[in-house]
Design an enzyme around this catalytic site. Structure first.
Site, mmCIF file in Angstrom:
data_model
loop_
_atom_site.group_PDB
_atom_site.id
_atom_site.type_symbol
_atom_site.label_atom_id
_atom_site.label_comp_id
_atom_site.label_asym_id
_atom_site.label_seq_id
_atom_site.Cartn_x
_atom_site.Cartn_y
_atom_site.Cartn_z
ATOM 1 N N HIS A 1 17.281 1.716 25.859
ATOM 2 C CA HIS A 1 15.824 1.924 25.854
ATOM 3 C C HIS A 1 15.354 2.549 27.167
ATOM 4 O O HIS A 1 15.733 2.118 28.252
ATOM 5 C CB HIS A 1 15.104 0.582 25.654
ATOM 6 C CG HIS A 1 13.619 0.674 25.849
ATOM 7 N ND1 HIS A 1 12.790 1.323 24.964
ATOM 8 C CD2 HIS A 1 12.823 0.215 26.846
ATOM 9 C CE1 HIS A 1 11.539 1.246 25.410
ATOM 10 N NE2 HIS A 1 11.536 0.580 26.551
ATOM 11 N N GLU B 1 0.851 -1.191 0.000
ATOM 12 C CA GLU B 1 0.000 0.000 0.000
ATOM 13 C C GLU B 1 0.888 1.243 0.000
ATOM 14 O O GLU B 1 1.914 1.288 0.677
ATOM 15 C CB GLU B 1 -0.818 -0.078 1.306
ATOM 16 C CG GLU B 1 -1.672 1.107 1.612
ATOM 17 C CD GLU B 1 -2.219 1.055 3.051
ATOM 18 O OE1 GLU B 1 -2.651 2.100 3.521
ATOM 19 O OE2 GLU B 1 -2.195 -0.022 3.691
ATOM 20 N N ASP C 1 14.353 -0.182 12.880
ATOM 21 C CA ASP C 1 14.115 0.624 11.683
ATOM 22 C C ASP C 1 12.621 0.856 11.484
ATOM 23 O O ASP C 1 12.094 0.667 10.382
ATOM 24 C CB ASP C 1 14.706 -0.116 10.464
ATOM 25 C CG ASP C 1 15.259 0.872 9.437
ATOM 26 O OD1 ASP C 1 15.482 2.028 9.814
ATOM 27 O OD2 ASP C 1 15.455 0.495 8.283
ATOM 28 N N CYS D 1 11.909 3.265 29.181
ATOM 29 C CA CYS D 1 10.489 2.926 29.190
ATOM 30 C C CYS D 1 9.628 4.187 29.213
ATOM 31 O O CYS D 1 10.019 5.201 29.781
ATOM 32 C CB CYS D 1 10.157 2.057 30.398
ATOM 33 S SG CYS D 1 10.733 0.369 30.168
#
Length: 201
Positions: free
Chosen positions: A144, A56, A105, A146
């Site tokens: 990371h 799409e 990504d 949270c």
């Protein structure tokens, strides 16, 4: 072929995104969940390039929510709802697969994502090998942070588990003759990601 691999990676990530949506959508206040659009492989035997993909067309502003590695350096999307939900999706997949797989990504228009990557540990995960370096998994675990959506899903902070593991290794190594070198290395390693974050601001 690269095209077949690309198709396989995106559709594998799409399956994880569907499971993530099924878990997140019913939660009060979670709202819309990012979706990875399907990518279809078409075979054109008469053509020079026998395989092509069809997906799409995404109309609107195309945003990269996470770069093609484990670093979360795209500050433009740090505060966006879609960006935060993408980070939570990465954390959720990481936890679901016991740290063996990371979707990376993440990019697209709004909540519709495409052209994603997957990092797996070197040996792969359940017979699946990603198309990104497994070092991304290490980076993601170290960097990371949270957010509210991670909390809503009850995901465990990666930082505390990371530090606990570090402490465990340094106590274990007390009996080893080279324990002093091991101890010296541990705090240095733990500091690197923090330096990286502060220098980015």
């Amino acid at each position: 072929s690269v095209v077949i691999q690309e198709c396989y990676v995106q559709n594998t990530a799409r399956e994880y995104a569907k499971l993530y949506a099924a878990e997140a959508e019913p939660l009060e206040g979670f709202g819309e969940v990012p979706e990875i659009i399907p990518i279809f492989l078409i075979h054109r035997p008469a053509n020079n390039i026998p395989y092509a993909t069809v997906e799409e067309e995404l109309v609107g502003e195309f945003v990269k929510y996470s770069v093609k590695d484990g670093k979360e350096v795209n500050f433009l999307r740090r505060d966006s709802e879609a960006g935060q939900k993408c980070c939570t999706f990465q954390h959720w997949v990481y936890e679901k697969t016991n740290g063996n797989l990371l979707v990376t990504d993440l990019q697209g228009v709004g909540m519709k994502l495409t052209d994603v990557g997957i990092a797996t540990l070197a040996k792969g995960y359940k017979g699946f090998k990603g198309n990104c370096s497994f070092s991304f998994i290490e980076q993601f675990r170290a960097l990371h942070q949270c957010n509210a959506y991670c909390e809503m899903l009850g995901l465990k902070s990666l930082r505390t588990t990371h530090q606990k593991q570090r402490k465990a290794t340094s106590t274990k190594s007390k009996n080893l003759p080279n324990s002093s070198t091991v101890k010296k290395m541990v705090p240095k390693k733990a500091r690197e990601p923090r330096d990286f974050i502060s220098s980015e601001h």
